[in-house]
Motif scaffolding. Sequence first.
Motif, mmCIF file in Angstrom:
data_model
loop_
_atom_site.group_PDB
_atom_site.id
_atom_site.type_symbol
_atom_site.label_atom_id
_atom_site.label_comp_id
_atom_site.label_asym_id
_atom_site.label_seq_id
_atom_site.Cartn_x
_atom_site.Cartn_y
_atom_site.Cartn_z
ATOM 1 N N ARG A 34 0.782 -1.229 0.077
ATOM 2 C CA ARG A 34 -0.065 0.022 -0.133
ATOM 3 C C ARG A 34 0.993 1.330 0.097
ATOM 4 O O ARG A 34 1.847 1.240 0.978
ATOM 5 N N SER A 35 0.603 2.106 -1.081
ATOM 6 C CA SER A 35 1.532 3.184 -1.250
ATOM 7 C C SER A 35 0.695 4.518 -1.401
ATOM 8 O O SER A 35 -0.393 4.474 -1.758
ATOM 9 N N LEU A 36 1.382 5.526 -0.732
ATOM 10 C CA LEU A 36 0.674 6.972 -1.102
ATOM 11 C C LEU A 36 2.050 7.923 -1.479
ATOM 12 O O LEU A 36 3.109 7.769 -0.658
ATOM 13 N N LEU A 85 -4.339 6.630 6.582
ATOM 14 C CA LEU A 85 -3.710 6.411 5.304
ATOM 15 C C LEU A 85 -4.386 5.507 4.465
ATOM 16 O O LEU A 85 -4.314 5.587 3.182
ATOM 17 N N ASP A 86 -4.956 4.344 5.101
ATOM 18 C CA ASP A 86 -5.487 3.288 4.144
ATOM 19 C C ASP A 86 -6.884 3.998 3.516
ATOM 20 O O ASP A 86 -7.048 3.653 2.411
ATOM 21 N N LEU A 87 -7.320 4.828 4.349
ATOM 22 C CA LEU A 87 -8.529 5.528 3.746
ATOM 23 C C LEU A 87 -8.459 6.302 2.632
ATOM 24 O O LEU A 87 -8.721 6.088 1.510
ATOM 25 N N VAL A 88 -7.154 7.107 2.718
ATOM 26 C CA VAL A 88 -6.918 7.859 1.382
ATOM 27 C C VAL A 88 -6.247 7.017 0.329
ATOM 28 O O VAL A 88 -6.591 7.038 -0.943
ATOM 29 N N ASN A 89 -5.537 5.855 0.541
ATOM 30 C CA ASN A 89 -5.246 4.742 -0.351
ATOM 31 C C ASN A 89 -6.382 4.355 -0.963
ATOM 32 O O ASN A 89 -6.092 3.984 -2.253
ATOM 33 N N LEU A 90 -7.453 3.825 -0.455
ATOM 34 C CA LEU A 90 -8.529 3.189 -0.732
ATOM 35 C C LEU A 90 -9.197 4.132 -1.880
ATOM 36 O O LEU A 90 -9.721 3.954 -2.943
ATOM 37 N N ALA A 151 -15.669 9.509 -0.943
ATOM 38 C CA ALA A 151 -15.402 9.440 0.296
ATOM 39 C C ALA A 151 -16.582 9.397 1.232
ATOM 40 O O ALA A 151 -16.537 8.340 2.045
ATOM 41 N N LEU A 152 -17.717 9.791 0.841
ATOM 42 C CA LEU A 152 -19.003 9.487 1.209
ATOM 43 C C LEU A 152 -19.480 8.077 1.234
ATOM 44 O O LEU A 152 -19.816 7.343 1.979
ATOM 45 N N HIS A 169 -12.078 17.531 3.295
ATOM 46 C CA HIS A 169 -11.844 16.865 4.698
ATOM 47 C C HIS A 169 -12.103 15.497 4.776
ATOM 48 O O HIS A 169 -13.309 15.224 4.365
ATOM 49 N N VAL A 170 -11.088 14.578 5.214
ATOM 50 C CA VAL A 170 -11.600 13.313 5.517
ATOM 51 C C VAL A 170 -10.939 12.854 6.731
ATOM 52 O O VAL A 170 -9.851 13.162 7.136
ATOM 53 N N ASP A 171 -11.686 11.936 7.588
ATOM 54 C CA ASP A 171 -11.224 11.749 8.738
ATOM 55 C C ASP A 171 -11.741 10.264 9.173
ATOM 56 O O ASP A 171 -12.511 9.549 8.515
ATOM 57 N N VAL A 172 -11.095 9.684 10.156
ATOM 58 C CA VAL A 172 -11.556 8.208 10.392
ATOM 59 C C VAL A 172 -12.190 8.253 11.921
ATOM 60 O O VAL A 172 -12.186 7.233 12.527
ATOM 61 N N GLY A 173 -12.805 9.338 12.149
ATOM 62 C CA GLY A 173 -13.849 9.475 13.444
ATOM 63 C C GLY A 173 -15.273 8.556 12.751
ATOM 64 O O GLY A 173 -15.338 7.874 12.043
#
Length: 178
Positions: A34-36, A85-90, A151-152, A169-173
């Motif tokens: 997994r790369s960013l 990081l996984d969220l943005v990667n995905l 993202a949604l 804006h993205v978060d993992v909350g």
Amino acid sequence: MKLLKRRSLLRAGAAMLAAVASPALANIQKSNVRSLALHNLHTGERQTLDYWIDGAYVPETLQSANHLLRDYHNNEIHVIEPKLLDLVNLLQRHLGSTADVQVISGYRSPATNAAMHEHSVGVAAHSLHMQGMAMDIRLGDVALDRLRNAALALQAGGVGFYPAEDFVHVDVGRVRRW
Ligand SMILES: [Zn+2]
């Protein structure tokens, strides 16, 4: 007995073929790394980070991510949640994006966040940026509303849309939107 064995072998062979043809498995095989590619727009720093390899996060690379995503106002470093990081990667994989992730904001120290909160209605007093759980980003090869919609669709946390400032804006909350 012999026939039975042959049959079960055939069955096994068919099952293997089906597995190989499965897109889900193909995705897993492609995800050995997994790369960013992160580009911090405030510091100008850019780095491609292979932060997850063969089933595990790479501690040194996560540290590089923490550094790159630090509070640029005072250089304070905080652990960035690997799930972010996984969220943005995905997101990038879903969107077919290969561009750098342009980072407007990663970690924010309490001092920076308080100062920003005072001057902007868009900054929450208890922002998840202060816990290394949020990023404000844009992608050079994806329209902002497509990024927001992807993202949604992931339902993986909060999504804020800031078209005037040209970022999402993205978060993992908790899953929420604004
Ligand atoms: Zn944000």
